[in-house]
Write an enzyme that holds these catalytic residues in place. Structure first.
Site, PDB file in Angstrom:
ATOM      1  N   LEU A 110     -32.322  -2.787 -69.757  1.00 35.03           N
ATOM      2  CA  LEU A 110     -33.433  -2.150 -69.441  1.00 35.03           C
ATOM      3  C   LEU A 110     -34.409  -1.433 -71.041  1.00 35.03           C
ATOM      4  O   LEU A 110     -33.442  -1.063 -71.755  1.00 35.03           O
ATOM      5  CB  LEU A 110     -33.504  -0.911 -68.754  1.00 35.03           C
ATOM      6  CG  LEU A 110     -35.245   0.075 -68.805  1.00 35.03           C
ATOM      7  CD1 LEU A 110     -35.681  -0.575 -67.504  1.00 35.03           C
ATOM      8  CD2 LEU A 110     -34.485   1.078 -68.014  1.00 35.03           C
ATOM      9  N   ASP A 111     -35.581  -2.049 -70.767  1.00 35.41           N
ATOM     10  CA  ASP A 111     -36.575  -2.164 -72.613  1.00 35.41           C
ATOM     11  C   ASP A 111     -35.752  -0.295 -73.707  1.00 35.41           C
ATOM     12  O   ASP A 111     -35.611   0.175 -72.328  1.00 35.41           O
ATOM     13  CB  ASP A 111     -37.345  -2.793 -72.693  1.00 35.41           C
ATOM     14  CG  ASP A 111     -37.470  -3.631 -72.722  1.00 35.41           C
ATOM     15  OD1 ASP A 111     -36.751  -4.471 -72.476  1.00 35.41           O
ATOM     16  OD2 ASP A 111     -39.013  -4.628 -72.010  1.00 35.41           O
ATOM     17  N   PRO A 112     -35.650  -1.107 -74.721  1.00 29.12           N
ATOM     18  CA  PRO A 112     -35.173   0.626 -74.934  1.00 29.12           C
ATOM     19  C   PRO A 112     -36.374   1.101 -75.111  1.00 29.12           C
ATOM     20  O   PRO A 112     -36.257   2.669 -75.069  1.00 29.12           O
ATOM     21  CB  PRO A 112     -34.600   0.348 -76.561  1.00 29.12           C
ATOM     22  CG  PRO A 112     -34.810  -1.172 -76.712  1.00 29.12           C
ATOM     23  CD  PRO A 112     -35.171  -2.280 -75.995  1.00 29.12           C
TER      24      PRO A 112
END
Length: 308
Positions: free
Chosen positions: A39-41
């Site tokens: 999951l993207d930062p």
């Protein structure tokens, strides 16, 4: 106490998926920890984490539908396609709800998608985001194009001028940032994604997720066990198969990964959750020579005694 299963973590924005894994290794005292899909930062939301032998279930958990709520903003875009990037284009516009609703159906079903240049995909063994930071990649790479599936795409609300909340239900590997960019291109204006919340990953949703702070508090009170979803429950989308009254020889064959004759009319290649006399032992597949275990999740003591 040894923990094994799936923990549904509510990841905050600004934290990487790898950061979450590091924290959970400390909280649960287990080295074997892995997430089921990055999951993207910059994004927040559901991030299922496998603990112990549950890491062997990765292939059966990652290939599940995902659900998101995202902010889609028109009139600007960035190099990262989110709020953390550098502004690369802007224009005066006033996109209406009606205009957006009219084009959303064009993105349903199987679509081609080019990943953002700031992504974890590799080019010649190097992550794209590293190449982008060095200025070696400045435009989306056509040969990284992929087919993804969008099952649901709807407008939830208009937040302000050119800013909308949308809901997306999609296949694994879908880049919501790219979807926002492409919707903007369809309307001939730049667009990006300032906010992303993953609300569901497979069977795991926001309603049964835990923050890192909550997990630490539950460890202090001795309640961590209730945060772990059992391995067989985590894959209960796979049909179960009860094997009762097997001979000791057949049990040993299963434990060692060898096929056993099976008369039931199971479709060849079909995967099942296997239970031997009520005990969950893992996942099995019906092959040409019979039924065999492909993912062993039974007692590790039995594995050692039988030489696996």
């Amino acid at each position: 106490m040894q923990f094994e299963g799936i923990v549904n973590v509510l990841k905050p924005p600004g934290m990487t998926s790898s950061d979450v894994v590091v924290d959970l290794r400390k909280i649960y005292g287990e080295k074997r920890v892995g997430h089921t899909g990055t999951l993207d930062p910059a994004a927040a939301g559901v991030l299922p984490i496998c603990i112990g032998r549950a890491t062997r279930l990765f292939d059966y958990l990652v290939d599940k539908q995902k659900e998101y709520i995202a902010e889609l903003r028109f009139g600007q875009t960035t190099d990262t396609l989110d709020a953390f990037g550098v502004l690369t284009a802007e224009c005066e516009c006033d996109v209406s709800s009606e205009q957006l609703i009219a084009v959303l159906p064009e993105f349903l079903g199987e679509i081609e998608q080019i990943p953002p240049i700031y992504s974890s995909l590799s080019v010649n063994g190097v992550k794209m985001y590293k190449l982008a930071r060095r200025g070696e990649v400045t435009e989306p790479i056509e040969d990284r194009k992929r087919i993804v599936s969008i099952y649901q795409l709807e407008l939830l609300d208009k937040l302000q001028k050119n800013s909308f909340l949308i809901k997306i239900r999609c296949s694994k590997g879908t880049y919501i940032r790219s979807l926002c960019r492409d919707i903007g291109e369809r309307l001939n204006v730049p667009a990006f994604m300032p906010f992303l919340l993953r609300t569901k990953s497979g069977k795991f949703g926001l309603e049964n997720s835990f923050t890192i702070a909550e997990l630490r508090d539950l460890k202090e009170t001795g309640e961590l066990a209730r945060t772990v979803t059992a391995m067989d429950e985590a894959v209960d989308h796979i049909p179960q198969l009860q094997l009762n009254g097997l001979s000791e020889r057949k049990k040993r064959l299963l434990i060692n990964g060898a096929p056993i004759p099976f008369d039931d009319e199971l479709k060849k290649g079909s995967v099942h959750r296997l239970y031997v006399d009520g005990e969950f032992i893992g996942l099995g597949v019906r092959g040409e020579e019979g039924l065999h275990v492909t993912v062993w999740l039974g007692s590790e003591d039995k594995q050692e005694k039988d030489g696996r």
